[in-house]
Design an enzyme around this catalytic site. Structure first.
Site, PDB file in Angstrom:
ATOM      1  N   HIS A  80       0.874  -1.180   0.000  1.00 53.66           N
ATOM      2  CA  HIS A  80       0.000   0.000   0.000  1.00 53.66           C
ATOM      3  C   HIS A  80       0.907   1.224   0.000  1.00 53.66           C
ATOM      4  O   HIS A  80       1.507   1.599   1.006  1.00 53.66           O
ATOM      5  CB  HIS A  80      -0.942  -0.048   1.207  1.00 53.66           C
ATOM      6  CG  HIS A  80      -1.922  -1.174   1.103  1.00 53.66           C
ATOM      7  ND1 HIS A  80      -3.177  -1.019   0.541  1.00 53.66           N
ATOM      8  CD2 HIS A  80      -1.822  -2.481   1.439  1.00 53.66           C
ATOM      9  CE1 HIS A  80      -3.807  -2.188   0.550  1.00 53.66           C
ATOM     10  NE2 HIS A  80      -3.005  -3.093   1.087  1.00 53.66           N
ATOM     11  N   GLN A  90      16.246  -6.487   9.815  1.00 49.46           N
ATOM     12  CA  GLN A  90      16.953  -7.749   9.994  1.00 49.46           C
ATOM     13  C   GLN A  90      18.439  -7.582   9.683  1.00 49.46           C
ATOM     14  O   GLN A  90      19.225  -8.492   9.924  1.00 49.46           O
ATOM     15  CB  GLN A  90      16.352  -8.828   9.094  1.00 49.46           C
ATOM     16  CG  GLN A  90      14.959  -9.252   9.510  1.00 49.46           C
ATOM     17  CD  GLN A  90      14.383 -10.323   8.600  1.00 49.46           C
ATOM     18  OE1 GLN A  90      14.738 -10.407   7.425  1.00 49.46           O
ATOM     19  NE2 GLN A  90      13.477 -11.130   9.128  1.00 49.46           N
ATOM     20  N   ARG A 165      20.762 -13.021   7.209  1.00 51.66           N
ATOM     21  CA  ARG A 165      19.300 -12.853   7.157  1.00 51.66           C
ATOM     22  C   ARG A 165      18.670 -13.482   5.914  1.00 51.66           C
ATOM     23  O   ARG A 165      17.457 -13.719   5.881  1.00 51.66           O
ATOM     24  CB  ARG A 165      18.936 -11.362   7.203  1.00 51.66           C
ATOM     25  CG  ARG A 165      19.435 -10.578   6.014  1.00 51.66           C
ATOM     26  CD  ARG A 165      19.039  -9.117   6.058  1.00 51.66           C
ATOM     27  NE  ARG A 165      19.745  -8.338   5.063  1.00 51.66           N
ATOM     28  CZ  ARG A 165      19.365  -7.142   4.624  1.00 51.66           C
ATOM     29  NH1 ARG A 165      18.261  -6.596   5.088  1.00 51.66           N
ATOM     30  NH2 ARG A 165      20.062  -6.495   3.733  1.00 51.66           N
ATOM     31  N   ARG A 192      -8.300  -5.141   2.368  1.00 52.87           N
ATOM     32  CA  ARG A 192      -7.757  -6.058   3.372  1.00 52.87           C
ATOM     33  C   ARG A 192      -8.763  -6.525   4.426  1.00 52.87           C
ATOM     34  O   ARG A 192      -8.466  -7.471   5.158  1.00 52.87           O
ATOM     35  CB  ARG A 192      -6.552  -5.400   4.050  1.00 52.87           C
ATOM     36  CG  ARG A 192      -5.439  -5.018   3.089  1.00 52.87           C
ATOM     37  CD  ARG A 192      -4.939  -6.200   2.277  1.00 52.87           C
ATOM     38  NE  ARG A 192      -3.785  -5.830   1.443  1.00 52.87           N
ATOM     39  CZ  ARG A 192      -3.091  -6.667   0.710  1.00 52.87           C
ATOM     40  NH1 ARG A 192      -3.423  -7.950   0.668  1.00 52.87           N
ATOM     41  NH2 ARG A 192      -2.070  -6.255  -0.012  1.00 52.87           N
TER      42      ARG A 192
END
Length: 255
Positions: A80, A90, A165, A192
């Site tokens: 969005h 991460q 990661r 959603r």
């Protein structure tokens, strides 16, 4: 999963109504908010929504803190585009012993859950091993460059996280701060809150809508999936086939 409303535009409904008032009257800026009682503001909002004048809703924004969701969910969320996001990195955060999300359908089947958790355990061990190996390699490089031991260890681990990661799963838990204006939220909820949305982001959207309703009930009383907003399902043959139930659920604010 936890969704928190961190902040929002003060007097959100009055701000939207005053912006609209300026469009339809000769009021000056210094008097544009005068006379906007709760009743008049509610009437103004109803009128704006009924004619689809949503641009004035862009002056109002809401900021949410969301945690306990998977990376699979956050990847959908950031699609969005008219929004601002800040997510746990991460790259900079050590993910040793990372938390993870187990989908309900997997949770229901003992054999599936056991296989899922076995895979997570293996990934966890591999992540930690790869990160340790990379850390030691980078520490040697920094030592050769004359970097002091403490700084070398810190820099080496950050570089190790950057590559380790790559092995982390979509199930990995994440945290994210999201800011959207009301017009974007309307669009977000249409897509959603729909039954066709993936279960996790649908749960996030429903929680966000609950919080919005408490703060600006006149603005968000018409918000929800497309079948609630427009009275028809845009999914065609892909429809969930439960439009009546969904409309009843949201009209009663069962969320």
């Amino acid at each position: 999963m936890n969704v928190t409303l961190l902040a929002h535009t003060p007097d959100p409904e009055k701000i939207a109504a005053s912006a609209a008032k300026l469009c339809y009257s000769s009021s000056g800026i210094d008097s544009v908010m005068e006379g906007l009682t709760e009743e008049k503001t509610a009437d103004f909002i109803d009128m704006l929504v009924s004619i689809g004048h949503e641009s004035v809703m862009e002056h109002v924004s809401f900021t949410f803190g969301i945690e306990g969701i998977s990376r699979a969910c956050s990847h959908q969320l950031v699609r969005h585009r008219i929004a601002s996001y800040s997510q746990k990195s991460q790259r900079y955060v050590n993910e040793n012993g990372f938390e993870y999300i187990v989908p309900p359908e997997i949770e229901k089947i003992p054999e599936a859950k056991a296989e899922f958790e076995s895979a997570i355990e293996n990934i966890t061990k591999s992540y930690e091993k790869i990160a340790d190996l990379l850390t030691e390699s980078h520490k040697k490089e920094f030592a050769e460059q004359g970097t002091d031991e403490k700084s070398a260890a810190s820099k080496a681990r950050k570089l190790a996280n950057e590559d380790a990661r790559f092995i982390l799963p979509n199930a990995c838990e994440t945290k994210i701060v999201v800011t959207m204006n009301v017009r974007s939220l309307f669009n977000f909820f249409r897509h959603r809150c729909c039954n066709r949305a993936q279960w996790e982001i649908r749960a996030v959207a429903n929680e966000m809508l609950k919080l919005c309703l408490k703060t600006a009930p006149n603005i968000f009383k018409y918000a929800g999936p497309s079948c609630v907003v427009s009275g028809k399902c845009p999914e065609g043959k892909m429809s969930c086939g439960k439009m009546k139930e969904v409309k009843e659920y949201f009209s009663n604010r069962g969320i």
